[in-house]
Design a protein around this motif. Structure first.
Motif, PDB file in Angstrom:
ATOM      1  N   ILE A 285     -28.452  10.935   5.138  1.00 52.60           N
ATOM      2  CA  ILE A 285     -27.201  10.212   5.341  1.00 52.60           C
ATOM      3  C   ILE A 285     -26.973   9.920   6.824  1.00 52.60           C
ATOM      4  CG2 ILE A 285     -24.683  10.380   5.145  1.00 52.60           C
ATOM      5  CD1 ILE A 285     -25.112  11.978   2.579  1.00 52.60           C
ATOM      6  N   LEU A 286     -27.234  10.906   7.677  1.00 52.89           N
ATOM      7  CA  LEU A 286     -27.050  10.713   9.121  1.00 52.89           C
ATOM      8  C   LEU A 286     -28.022   9.672   9.663  1.00 52.89           C
ATOM      9  CD1 LEU A 286     -26.509  14.406  10.310  1.00 52.89           C
ATOM     10  CD2 LEU A 286     -24.797  12.596  10.093  1.00 52.89           C
ATOM     11  N   LEU A 287     -29.264   9.690   9.188  1.00 50.20           N
ATOM     12  CA  LEU A 287     -30.238   8.682   9.622  1.00 50.20           C
ATOM     13  C   LEU A 287     -29.791   7.282   9.217  1.00 50.20           C
ATOM     14  CD1 LEU A 287     -33.632  10.455   8.744  1.00 50.20           C
ATOM     15  CD2 LEU A 287     -32.717  10.007  11.033  1.00 50.20           C
ATOM     16  N   ALA A 288     -29.239   7.167   8.005  1.00 47.65           N
ATOM     17  CA  ALA A 288     -28.777   5.852   7.538  1.00 47.65           C
ATOM     18  C   ALA A 288     -27.569   5.367   8.331  1.00 47.65           C
ATOM     19  CB  ALA A 288     -28.430   5.924   6.051  1.00 47.65           C
ATOM     20  N   VAL A 289     -26.686   6.282   8.704  1.00 50.55           N
ATOM     21  CA  VAL A 289     -25.474   5.896   9.435  1.00 50.55           C
ATOM     22  C   VAL A 289     -25.789   5.518  10.875  1.00 50.55           C
ATOM     23  CG1 VAL A 289     -23.259   6.729  10.306  1.00 50.55           C
ATOM     24  CG2 VAL A 289     -23.957   7.254   7.964  1.00 50.55           C
ATOM     25  N   PHE A 290     -26.659   6.292  11.523  1.00 47.47           N
ATOM     26  CA  PHE A 290     -26.913   6.103  12.955  1.00 47.47           C
ATOM     27  C   PHE A 290     -28.228   5.390  13.240  1.00 47.47           C
ATOM     28  CE2 PHE A 290     -24.133   9.866  12.751  1.00 47.47           C
ATOM     29  CZ  PHE A 290     -23.099   9.422  13.563  1.00 47.47           C
TER      30      PHE A 290
ATOM     31  N   PRO B 246     -28.855   2.255  14.012  1.00 47.21           N
ATOM     32  CA  PRO B 246     -28.892   1.390  15.198  1.00 47.21           C
ATOM     33  C   PRO B 246     -29.110   2.166  16.497  1.00 47.21           C
ATOM     34  CG  PRO B 246     -27.036   0.820  13.795  1.00 47.21           C
ATOM     35  CD  PRO B 246     -27.570   2.122  13.300  1.00 47.21           C
ATOM     36  N   VAL B 247     -28.702   3.440  16.503  1.00 41.22           N
ATOM     37  CA  VAL B 247     -28.891   4.272  17.694  1.00 41.22           C
ATOM     38  C   VAL B 247     -30.295   4.855  17.736  1.00 41.22           C
ATOM     39  CG1 VAL B 247     -27.995   6.290  18.954  1.00 41.22           C
ATOM     40  CG2 VAL B 247     -26.434   4.830  17.646  1.00 41.22           C
ATOM     41  N   ILE B 248     -30.859   5.120  16.567  1.00 40.24           N
ATOM     42  CA  ILE B 248     -32.160   5.788  16.488  1.00 40.24           C
ATOM     43  C   ILE B 248     -33.301   4.847  16.838  1.00 40.24           C
ATOM     44  CG2 ILE B 248     -33.748   6.968  14.908  1.00 40.24           C
ATOM     45  CD1 ILE B 248     -31.281   7.916  13.349  1.00 40.24           C
ATOM     46  N   THR B 249     -33.245   3.614  16.380  1.00 41.35           N
ATOM     47  CA  THR B 249     -34.356   2.679  16.562  1.00 41.35           C
ATOM     48  C   THR B 249     -33.892   1.433  17.301  1.00 41.35           C
ATOM     49  OG1 THR B 249     -35.950   1.281  15.376  1.00 41.35           O
ATOM     50  CG2 THR B 249     -33.899   1.786  14.256  1.00 41.35           C
ATOM     51  N   PRO B 250     -34.731   0.895  18.186  1.00 41.75           N
ATOM     52  CA  PRO B 250     -34.340  -0.313  18.933  1.00 41.75           C
ATOM     53  C   PRO B 250     -34.579  -1.604  18.155  1.00 41.75           C
ATOM     54  CG  PRO B 250     -36.480   0.441  19.693  1.00 41.75           C
ATOM     55  CD  PRO B 250     -36.015   1.448  18.675  1.00 41.75           C
ATOM     56  N   TYR B 251     -35.210  -1.530  17.006  1.00 39.72           N
ATOM     57  CA  TYR B 251     -35.583  -2.727  16.263  1.00 39.72           C
ATOM     58  C   TYR B 251     -34.484  -3.118  15.267  1.00 39.72           C
ATOM     59  CZ  TYR B 251     -40.187  -1.388  18.049  1.00 39.72           C
ATOM     60  OH  TYR B 251     -41.227  -1.026  18.856  1.00 39.72           O
TER      61      TYR B 251
ATOM     62  N   THR C 127     -37.490   1.210  10.652  1.00 40.28           N
ATOM     63  CA  THR C 127     -36.141   0.645  10.702  1.00 40.28           C
ATOM     64  C   THR C 127     -35.707   0.144   9.333  1.00 40.28           C
ATOM     65  OG1 THR C 127     -36.507  -0.017  12.999  1.00 40.28           O
ATOM     66  CG2 THR C 127     -34.690  -1.077  11.825  1.00 40.28           C
ATOM     67  N   ARG C 128     -36.606  -0.536   8.638  1.00 38.21           N
ATOM     68  CA  ARG C 128     -36.256  -1.091   7.332  1.00 38.21           C
ATOM     69  C   ARG C 128     -36.034   0.010   6.290  1.00 38.21           C
ATOM     70  NH1 ARG C 128     -36.706  -6.254   6.283  1.00 38.21           N
ATOM     71  NH2 ARG C 128     -37.573  -6.059   4.182  1.00 38.21           N
ATOM     72  N   VAL C 129     -36.771   1.109   6.403  1.00 34.12           N
ATOM     73  CA  VAL C 129     -36.560   2.225   5.479  1.00 34.12           C
ATOM     74  C   VAL C 129     -35.186   2.858   5.703  1.00 34.12           C
ATOM     75  CG1 VAL C 129     -37.306   4.572   4.913  1.00 34.12           C
ATOM     76  CG2 VAL C 129     -38.994   2.744   5.095  1.00 34.12           C
ATOM     77  N   LEU C 130     -34.790   3.011   6.973  1.00 31.90           N
ATOM     78  CA  LEU C 130     -33.488   3.611   7.263  1.00 31.90           C
ATOM     79  C   LEU C 130     -32.351   2.683   6.856  1.00 31.90           C
ATOM     80  CD1 LEU C 130     -33.978   5.445  10.684  1.00 31.90           C
ATOM     81  CD2 LEU C 130     -34.311   6.276   8.354  1.00 31.90           C
ATOM     82  N   TYR C 131     -32.509   1.384   7.101  1.00 34.48           N
ATOM     83  CA  TYR C 131     -31.490   0.443   6.629  1.00 34.48           C
ATOM     84  C   TYR C 131     -31.479   0.376   5.100  1.00 34.48           C
ATOM     85  CZ  TYR C 131     -29.887  -1.567  11.053  1.00 34.48           C
ATOM     86  OH  TYR C 131     -29.296  -1.751  12.281  1.00 34.48           O
ATOM     87  N   GLY C 132     -32.664   0.513   4.497  1.00 35.00           N
ATOM     88  CA  GLY C 132     -32.725   0.548   3.036  1.00 35.00           C
ATOM     89  C   GLY C 132     -32.010   1.763   2.465  1.00 35.00           C
ATOM     90  N   ALA C 133     -31.991   2.862   3.246  1.00 37.68           N
ATOM     91  CA  ALA C 133     -31.259   4.048   2.806  1.00 37.68           C
ATOM     92  C   ALA C 133     -29.782   3.750   2.660  1.00 37.68           C
ATOM     93  CB  ALA C 133     -31.478   5.189   3.796  1.00 37.68           C
TER      94      ALA C 133
END
Length: 272
Positions: free
Chosen positions: A22-27, A29-34, A65-71
């Motif tokens: 959940i935290l990876l999905a929320v943050f 934009p901060v975690i990855t520059p893409y 990035t797409r996996v985290l946004y997919g989350a």
């Protein structure tokens, strides 16, 4: 409940895994520059590396990035299904079980009619009619995903409404709404929580299945199911494109199932 979860390693690890995802999905934009739709054709189908830890897809988009946004999308669908279970299923089942009689017969026959056909078939048929899209997935889930919760809550309420404390509340002229919300439903908390928790991985899997048959979310959005379908098309040449989204689906489903199994044991009085 949290203190008891800490005593069980599998449940505690599952709980921490869910929080981490959940935290990876929320943050993200901060975690990855893409950006999840940013294309770089010169980097298309690049294997995992320091700059792209999950590699890239056929359009050069960063897969991590797409996996985290997919989350975000997959978890949103899962939590929406749980929310529906809590609101619609609990109210419907609570009213049916509390009043009983003809009201219960009519309400539960409606549920039985819907329940006689697999829920996934309803969702597929509704998506064919409504066309693919995230909003339409929410609409399809809202029509059928509360049925199981309604039956469970109805059975619980039927067994509780004749208890002494409920009869005492009736003698004190408490309203039906107060009796249901203050005296009956809180004592159904265990089964309600377990069923709502199980609805989350079930909805995530349903969305992944819809994506495999071409009825999932539409571009440019990408859920885990959409990413898995895209990776399947290049499985032999670039297997990592299927591995990572499928791995996230599996980890999430296992975590929610392990956690719900433990919660069921915690709230089951027969296990004490």
């Amino acid at each position: 409940m949290l203190k008891k979860i800490k005593k069980n390693k599998i449940a505690f690890i599952s709980f921490l895994t869910i929080i981490l995802i959940i935290l990876l999905a929320v943050f993200v934009p901060v975690i990855t520059p893409y950006s999840y739709f940013e294309q770089e054709l010169s980097m298309a189908n690049s294997p995992p590396s320091f700059s792209h830890i999950f590699g890239t897809d056929n359009l050069g988009r960063d897969l991590f990035t797409r996996v985290l946004y997919g989350a975000r999308i997959s978890l949103a669908i899962g939590f929406f299904a749980a929310f529906l279970n809590l609101i619609v299923g609990v109210l419907y089942g609570g009213i049916s079980g509390y009043f009983g009689g003809n009201i219960d017969n009519v309400m539960m026959r409606i549920v039985d009619i819907f329940y006689s056909i697999p829920l996934i078939l309803y969702v597929v048929l509704l998506m064919v009619v409504l066309k693919p899209g995230l909003v339409n997935i929410f609409i399809a889930l809202s029509i059928v995903y509360w049925l199981r919760m309604a039956r469970i809550v109805r059975n619980q309420v039927m067994s509780l409404k004749n208890k002494e404390y409920v009869l005492a509340a009736k003698m004190l002229k408490a309203s039906h709404f107060r009796i249901i919300t203050k005296h009956i439903l809180p004592n159904c908390f265990g089964p309600i929580l377990v069923t709502a928790t199980l609805a989350i991985p079930e909805a995530i899997f349903t969305e992944a299945f819809l994506s495999f048959v071409g009825l999932g979310v539409t571009a440019p959005m990408a859920s885990w199911g959409v990413l898995a379908v895209d990776g399947l098309n290049s499985l032999r040449s670039y297997p990592y494109q299927l591995l990572f989204p499928s791995l996230f689906i599996c980890i999430t489903m296992f975590s929610f199932n392990f956690l719900s199994d433990y919660l069921r044991d915690v709230f089951d009085p027969k296990m004490k």
